[in-house]
Design a protein around this motif. Structure first.
Motif, PDB file in Angstrom:
ATOM      1  N   ALA A   1     -10.376  -1.259  -4.969  1.00 21.67           N
ATOM      2  CA  ALA A   1     -11.545  -1.058  -4.096  1.00 21.67           C
ATOM      3  C   ALA A   1     -11.742   0.529  -3.570  1.00 21.67           C
ATOM      4  O   ALA A   1     -12.899   1.308  -3.685  1.00 21.67           O
ATOM      5  CB  ALA A   1     -11.843  -1.618  -2.837  1.00 21.67           C
ATOM      6  N   ASP A   2     -10.594   1.259  -3.188  1.00 28.78           N
ATOM      7  CA  ASP A   2     -10.434   2.418  -2.771  1.00 28.78           C
ATOM      8  C   ASP A   2     -10.526   3.329  -4.109  1.00 28.78           C
ATOM      9  O   ASP A   2     -10.128   4.745  -3.973  1.00 28.78           O
ATOM     10  CB  ASP A   2      -9.281   2.621  -1.977  1.00 28.78           C
ATOM     11  CG  ASP A   2      -9.308   1.977  -0.523  1.00 28.78           C
ATOM     12  OD1 ASP A   2     -10.431   1.620  -0.339  1.00 28.78           O
ATOM     13  OD2 ASP A   2      -8.345   2.050   0.203  1.00 28.78           O
ATOM     14  N   GLY A   3     -10.215   3.066  -5.179  1.00 33.16           N
ATOM     15  CA  GLY A   3     -10.163   3.825  -6.237  1.00 33.16           C
ATOM     16  C   GLY A   3      -8.939   4.478  -6.592  1.00 33.16           C
ATOM     17  O   GLY A   3      -8.610   5.424  -7.517  1.00 33.16           O
ATOM     18  N   ARG A   4      -7.833   3.871  -5.901  1.00 38.12           N
ATOM     19  CA  ARG A   4      -6.579   4.405  -6.131  1.00 38.12           C
ATOM     20  C   ARG A   4      -5.857   3.899  -7.501  1.00 38.12           C
ATOM     21  O   ARG A   4      -5.044   4.293  -8.150  1.00 38.12           O
ATOM     22  CB  ARG A   4      -5.549   4.082  -5.091  1.00 38.12           C
ATOM     23  CG  ARG A   4      -5.956   4.507  -3.842  1.00 38.12           C
ATOM     24  CD  ARG A   4      -6.091   6.168  -3.745  1.00 38.12           C
ATOM     25  NE  ARG A   4      -4.581   6.851  -3.645  1.00 38.12           N
ATOM     26  CZ  ARG A   4      -4.279   8.041  -4.169  1.00 38.12           C
ATOM     27  NH1 ARG A   4      -5.093   8.659  -4.776  1.00 38.12           N
ATOM     28  NH2 ARG A   4      -2.951   8.371  -3.804  1.00 38.12           N
TER      29      ARG A   4
ATOM     30  N   LEU B   1       0.842  -1.088  -0.129  1.00 40.59           N
ATOM     31  CA  LEU B   1       0.004   0.080  -0.019  1.00 40.59           C
ATOM     32  C   LEU B   1       0.818   1.313  -0.179  1.00 40.59           C
ATOM     33  O   LEU B   1       0.643   2.071  -0.800  1.00 40.59           O
ATOM     34  CB  LEU B   1      -0.998   0.079   1.232  1.00 40.59           C
ATOM     35  CG  LEU B   1      -2.065  -1.126   1.172  1.00 40.59           C
ATOM     36  CD1 LEU B   1      -2.779  -0.911   2.509  1.00 40.59           C
ATOM     37  CD2 LEU B   1      -3.137  -0.940  -0.054  1.00 40.59           C
TER      38      LEU B   1
ATOM     39  N   GLU C   1       1.486   4.329  -3.070  1.00 38.38           N
ATOM     40  CA  GLU C   1       1.411   5.875  -2.762  1.00 38.38           C
ATOM     41  C   GLU C   1       2.730   6.452  -3.199  1.00 38.38           C
ATOM     42  O   GLU C   1       2.797   7.495  -3.857  1.00 38.38           O
ATOM     43  CB  GLU C   1       1.140   6.159  -1.483  1.00 38.38           C
ATOM     44  CG  GLU C   1      -0.201   5.610  -0.935  1.00 38.38           C
ATOM     45  CD  GLU C   1      -1.385   6.098  -1.794  1.00 38.38           C
ATOM     46  OE1 GLU C   1      -1.267   7.432  -1.919  1.00 38.38           O
ATOM     47  OE2 GLU C   1      -2.497   5.449  -2.198  1.00 38.38           O
TER      48      GLU C   1
ATOM     49  N   LYS D   1      -7.117  -3.963  -2.365  1.00 37.80           N
ATOM     50  CA  LYS D   1      -7.714  -2.742  -1.719  1.00 37.80           C
ATOM     51  C   LYS D   1      -7.510  -1.603  -2.432  1.00 37.80           C
ATOM     52  O   LYS D   1      -8.559  -0.481  -2.287  1.00 37.80           O
ATOM     53  CB  LYS D   1      -7.008  -2.766  -0.341  1.00 37.80           C
ATOM     54  CG  LYS D   1      -6.974  -1.641   0.685  1.00 37.80           C
ATOM     55  CD  LYS D   1      -8.369  -1.510   1.153  1.00 37.80           C
ATOM     56  CE  LYS D   1      -8.364  -0.201   2.020  1.00 37.80           C
ATOM     57  NZ  LYS D   1      -9.887   0.027   2.552  1.00 37.80           N
ATOM     58  N   LEU D   2      -6.347  -1.409  -2.904  1.00 36.80           N
ATOM     59  CA  LEU D   2      -6.228  -0.343  -3.681  1.00 36.80           C
ATOM     60  C   LEU D   2      -7.278   0.018  -5.066  1.00 36.80           C
ATOM     61  O   LEU D   2      -7.790   1.267  -5.299  1.00 36.80           O
ATOM     62  CB  LEU D   2      -4.825  -0.334  -4.505  1.00 36.80           C
ATOM     63  CG  LEU D   2      -3.650   0.032  -3.541  1.00 36.80           C
ATOM     64  CD1 LEU D   2      -2.257  -0.476  -4.388  1.00 36.80           C
ATOM     65  CD2 LEU D   2      -3.560   1.292  -3.068  1.00 36.80           C
TER      66      LEU D   2
ATOM     67  N   TYR E   1      -4.165   8.639  -9.411  1.00 35.37           N
ATOM     68  CA  TYR E   1      -4.730   7.392  -9.639  1.00 35.37           C
ATOM     69  C   TYR E   1      -3.945   6.714 -10.862  1.00 35.37           C
ATOM     70  O   TYR E   1      -3.174   7.278 -11.684  1.00 35.37           O
ATOM     71  CB  TYR E   1      -6.158   7.293  -9.869  1.00 35.37           C
ATOM     72  CG  TYR E   1      -6.299   7.522 -11.350  1.00 35.37           C
ATOM     73  CD1 TYR E   1      -6.488   6.949 -12.320  1.00 35.37           C
ATOM     74  CD2 TYR E   1      -6.933   8.846 -11.488  1.00 35.37           C
ATOM     75  CE1 TYR E   1      -7.003   7.324 -13.642  1.00 35.37           C
ATOM     76  CE2 TYR E   1      -7.117   9.582 -12.767  1.00 35.37           C
ATOM     77  CZ  TYR E   1      -7.250   8.630 -13.724  1.00 35.37           C
ATOM     78  OH  TYR E   1      -7.630   9.131 -15.176  1.00 35.37           O
TER      79      TYR E   1
END
Length: 295
Positions: free
Chosen positions: A132-135, A89, A93, A129-130, A103
């Protein structure tokens, strides 16, 4: 997404250009200009990776091009040294910060780590997870064999949208592509023109060039194209996304000039017949987290 490039539709509905530019081994001082040149020339897919050390320059090239961010499909990759849930994660970033983007269009695990599966699987769960979070808009993998893909999918929830693998006329990967088709995974080719057989000293096909094969040269003469353009067209005919690398403006333009001719099924088969079944890059089955050292 606009531009000259045909689009491929990933298994989550995201559109990805069928041809892009890669920046592996592109020196940082050359990368921004190459990306800018490619985008101004019609490319809309840029492929980089944390391990390439040029994400900042890719972002600079995108900004300098003047092409709207929404029109550019940007891929980067997570390196093995950042495998694990939290570390993955954070690494994403970091890549976003270096690229100067909000993104990613596609985030890939750069290598499998089948001999040390826990961090590898955790990294993919972080990619989920990324997503799902829209990243990121889509997630996938690179250099995964059919068996390794099955292991990954048994322990995770989202089928990879893309598997980026070694694929060129000497290594056509038909069996893997059949597995991809079964699960709706898009095949993407690195070293699509077969450069690895020239620069990788340990390559089983070392010293050979698909661009010098009679089957390719005959088609180049027939269509008034270069051998490289014929090979790139071969990828497109097979539904494979290709990401050739170059930092030279004339080569960047040449590699993109492949949309004004087509190959017949027999011509595609003639290039398929060059297959040796021999991988030139590292064997994915024996990769460990420290196989390549740290990036």
């Amino acid at each position: 997404m606009t531009g000259k490039t045909p689009l491929l539709y990933l298994n989550n509905g995201v559109e990805m250009p069928a041809l892009g530019i890669g920046v592996y081994q592109s020196a940082p001082e050359e990368t921004a200009a190459a990306v800018e040149t490619a985008l101004r020339g019609g490319y809309r897919l840029i492929d980089t990776a944390a391990a390439y050390g040029n994400e900042e320059q890719v972002g600079e090239g995108i900004r300098r091009s003047g092409v709207h961010r929404g029109e550019v499909f940007v891929t980067t990759k997570l390196w093995l040294s950042d495998y694990g849930y939290i570390s993955a994660l954070k690494a994403c970033e970091t890549s976003l910060d270096k690229l100067g983007l909000e993104y990613l269009d596609l985030y890939l695990l750069h290598q499998p780590a089948p001999l040390e599966p826990e961090p590898w699987i955790a990294a993919y769960k972080a990619a989920e997870k990324l997503l799902a979070d829209g990243r990121v808009r889509a997630i996938g993998v690179s250099n995964h064999t059919a068996g390794i893909l099955n292991t990954l999918m048994e322990q995770t929830d989202i089928v990879p949208a893309v598997n980026q693998v070694e694929l060129h006329p000497y290594f056509v990967q038909n069996q893997l592509r059949e597995v991809h088709q079964k699960f709706g995974i898009t095949t993407q080719a690195w070293s699509p023109i077969g450069g690895i057989t020239r620069y990788w000293a340990q390559a089983p096909n070392g010293g050979r060039s698909a661009l010098e094969e009679p089957a390719v040269l005959e088609l180049a003469e027939k269509y008034g194209k270069t051998a490289a353009q014929v090979v790139l067209r071969w990828h497109l005919e097979r539904g494979v996304c290709a990401i050739p690398k170059s930092v030279k403006a004339h080569r960047i333009a040449e590699n993109f000039d492949v949309f004004d001719f087509t190959l017949t099924p027999d011509e595609v088969a003639a290039i398929d017949a060059l297959d040796t079944g021999l991988r030139s890059g590292p064997d994915p089955e024996v990769i460990k987290l420290d196989t390549f050292g740290t990036r």
